[in-house]
Enzyme design. Structure first.
Site, short mmCIF file in Angstrom:
data_model
loop_
_atom_site.label_atom_id
_atom_site.label_comp_id
_atom_site.label_asym_id
_atom_site.label_seq_id
_atom_site.Cartn_x
_atom_site.Cartn_y
_atom_site.Cartn_z
CG ASP A 36 -2.50 0.48 0.99
OD1 ASP A 36 -2.52 0.52 0.50
OD2 ASP A 36 -2.54 -0.68 1.70
CG ASP A 64 -4.95 4.61 0.73
OD1 ASP A 64 -6.27 3.95 1.28
OD2 ASP A 64 -5.07 5.92 1.50
CD GLU A 90 -9.05 2.94 -2.08
OE1 GLU A 90 -10.02 2.85 -1.28
OE2 GLU A 90 -8.78 4.06 -1.71
CG HIS A 104 -9.02 -3.23 3.83
ND1 HIS A 104 -8.82 -2.85 2.69
CD2 HIS A 104 -8.64 -1.83 4.02
CE1 HIS A 104 -8.52 -2.12 2.04
NE2 HIS A 104 -8.03 -1.13 3.22
CG ASP A 105 -11.11 0.42 2.50
OD1 ASP A 105 -12.37 0.58 3.85
OD2 ASP A 105 -10.57 0.68 1.76
C1 NOJ Z 1 -8.94 3.82 2.01
C2 NOJ Z 1 -8.32 2.59 2.56
O1 NOJ Z 1 -8.49 1.15 2.01
C3 NOJ Z 1 -9.14 2.45 3.42
O2 NOJ Z 1 -8.97 1.58 4.72
C4 NOJ Z 1 -8.36 3.58 4.80
O3 NOJ Z 1 -9.70 4.53 5.71
C5 NOJ Z 1 -8.63 5.30 3.49
N1 NOJ Z 1 -8.18 5.02 2.18
C6 NOJ Z 1 -8.25 6.56 4.52
O4 NOJ Z 1 -6.26 5.91 4.18
#
Ligand code: NOJ
Ligand code: CA
Length: 559
Positions: free
Chosen positions: A111, A213, A267, A334-335
């Site tokens: 990441d 990210d 992302e 994970h989100d």
């Molecule tokens: C995206 C990440 O996948 C997430 O987990 C994070 O909270 C936010 N970006 C901020 O970095």
């Protein structure tokens, strides 16, 4: 190796790349395996499971952030980009992990979190110390004598306010995420040089790429214009793809990416198909691929998604990218909630079947599949009902916001139960021993009690488990280039229950049939199946041609 065999039969017309043929396995280090029983997953824990990872057949691991961090957002708030988080281990552990992966022919993608740093990063400490500090312009500051800055929305702030007042210099700083995640100022060339150097540091260690990210947000209009009311409902449009974003990525490409054989994935993909093309088309010399959010966002609809929505989204993106550009394919990370709970059916009667059906989908679509750890077991949402069980800053601050503004707390808790990111962050279920074999200490977040029946040890022994099915699906994709590059064509488009499509390459054709419902369904494919060969199916009993049983998945080879 599968790749070498495939090379011999390759067609000249496709632009073959290892990162297109990859199957990416995402590891959430905090929850994967704890080696020292402090309740937190760590690098030595991952190292102890390298043979398991290898056994999956995946070719790339994407590791969520492992850098030094005060952990306001589980590592997405970095206080030193060249160090390993204490609880995760040391740089020597990292080097051993990288070697262990490479020895097993698995690449490592890290990441890169540079839209923001931690407020505990030395840059920010310097920056906030005085208005004349050399690091002042590493972040976005708004002097309070100019009045209040133009509103900006924050994802994780208790007041949803992205500007935080700092009395030390009588100024506000910008944070799209939590207050402990101040946004870096990409308009400052020194920041961009720092990022280039950080990337080189890790690439020179031998890593194989970056997952970037929140990257669509890095470039900002620093005059901070007023956005129209309701802008926060379309954040990607107003925050994303800001001025100079492409200049910055091109600069990174020239200075760094082009010097290594790596993969880069953004992302977010902006708010239009054109935005996405501009990020990833090969002739742009920017990034390799992006993941758009439309596929997962459809599950946010009240009442859930419909299969017709899902088909529409995936078909639209595939058609638009069939000649140019490349995308990531994913249904969980994970989100997001767990794949089977969000897109399938996690009730005991259907969890196994629907999980395998979704795996079939991910492994037979065009694009690079990203598969989230634990989904290969069919792990499910935990669905906490007590706010005390949550750990995610988004959930906790969101809760405070609802309480402070007199909102509907019960409704919020109901939402969290289904949608919270903590659903996918519970410890990996290794076996049926205490705490699922994740730790002998107290886990940082509760283990899903269903580990006694859903765990890797049991599934490893069972040839019909989700785990065994995942392994088969991965190897099927690896030896069939048609599943990677082949043309995608939707079949029986308006069928609300069955997702059916063909993939075709060099005269080779596959048909994929997926029943997305808990009922029997029929498909009108118009395709003669009499000579078709079944490559894989998720039931162990014979197939009944165009009649599909609940969550049935079948992949046919047509010729
Ligand atoms: C995206 C990440 O996948 C997430 O987990 C994070 O909270 C936010 N970006 C901020 O970095
Ligand atoms: Ca540990």
């Amino acid at each position: 190796m599968a790749f070498a065999q495939a090379v011999q039969s390759h067609t000249d017309t496709i632009d073959r790349k290892w990162w297109k043929e990859a199957v990416v396995y995402q590891i959430y280090p905090r929850s994967f395996k704890d080696s020292n029983n402090d309740g937190i997953g760590d690098l030595k824990g991952i190292i102890s499971k390298l043979d398991y990872i290898k056994s999956l057949g995946v070719t790339v691991v994407w590791l969520n952030p492992i850098y030094s961090s005060p952990n306001d957002d589980n590592g997405y708030d970095i206080s030193n980009y060249r160090n390993i988080m204490d609880v995760f281990g040391t740089m020597a552990d990292f080097d051993a992990l990288l070697k262990g992966l490479h020895d097993r022919h698995i690449k490592l993608v890290m990441d890169l979190v540079v839209n923001h740093s931690s407020d505990e990063h030395e840059w920010f400490k310097q920056s906030r110390s005085s208005r004349t500090n050399p690091y002042r312009d590493y972040y976005h500051w708004w002097p309070a004598e100019k009045g209040k800055p133009t509103p900006r929305y924050s994802f994780f702030d208790i007041n949803s306010d992205a500007w935080k007042y700092d009395s030390l210099t009588n100024s506000y700083y910008l944070h799209y995420f939590s207050r402990k995640q101040p946004d870096l100022n990409w308009e400052n060339p020194k920041v961009r040089t720092e990022v280039d150097d950080i990337m080189k540091f890790w690439l020179d260690k031998g890593i194989d790429g970056f997952r970037m990210d929140a990257f669509q947000y890095v470039a900002k209009d620093t005059t901070f214009p007023v956005f129209p009311p309701g802008y926060e409902k379309n954040i990607n449009k107003y925050y994303g793809m800001g001025p100079h974003l492409h200049d910055y990525i091109k600069e990174m490409n020239t200075n760094v990416f082009s010097k290594y054989d790596i993969m880069t994935v953004a992302e977010g993909a902006g708010s239009t198909l054109e935005d996405a093309h501009n990020l990833v088309d090969a002739d742009r010399h920017e990034l390799n691929m992006a993941y758009h959010f439309e596929g997962v966002d459809i599950t946010n609809k009240p009442g859930g998604y419909t299969l017709l929505d899902l088909k529409q989204v995936y078909t639209k993106w595939d058609k638009d990218f069939e000649d140019k550009g490349w995308l990531a394919i994913f249904m969980a990370n994970h989100d997001n909630p767990r794949m089977v709970s969000n897109f399938g059916n996690d009730s005991p009667g259907f969890r196994d079947l629907s999980s395998k059906m979704l795996t079939t989908f991910l492994m037979t679509m065009r694009g690079t599949p990203y598969y989230y750890n634990g989904d290969e077991l069919g792990m499910t949402n935990i669905g906490f009902t007590d706010i005390k069980d949550y750990r995610d800053v988004a959930a906790l601050n969101g809760y405070k916001h609802v309480v402070n503004t007199g909102g509907d707390v019960q409704h919020y808790m109901q939402e969290l139960r289904v949608r919270s990111r903590d659903n996918s962050r519970t410890p990996f279920q290794w076996d049926s021993s205490e705490n699922a074999g994740f730790t002998m200490g107290t886990p940082w977040i509760k283990v899903n009690p269903n580990y006694t029946t859903i765990n890797a040890a049991d599934e490893d022994k069972d040839p019909n488990s989700c785990l065994s099915y995942f392994r088969k699906m991965v190897s099927l994709r690896k030896v069939n280039l048609v599943l990677v590059y082949g043309k995608y064509n939707l079949v029986d488009a308006d069928n609300p229950n069955v997702y059916a499509y063909t993939r075709e390459l060099d005269g080779k054709k596959m048909l994929v049939l997926l029943n997305f419902t808990a009922k029997d369904a029929t498909v009108t494919s118009g395709i003669d199946l009499s000579k078709a060969k079944v490559l894989i199916q998720n039931y162990t009993t014979p197939i009944n041609q165009n009649h599909l049983r609940p969550y049935e998945a079948i992949v046919y080879q047509m010729n």
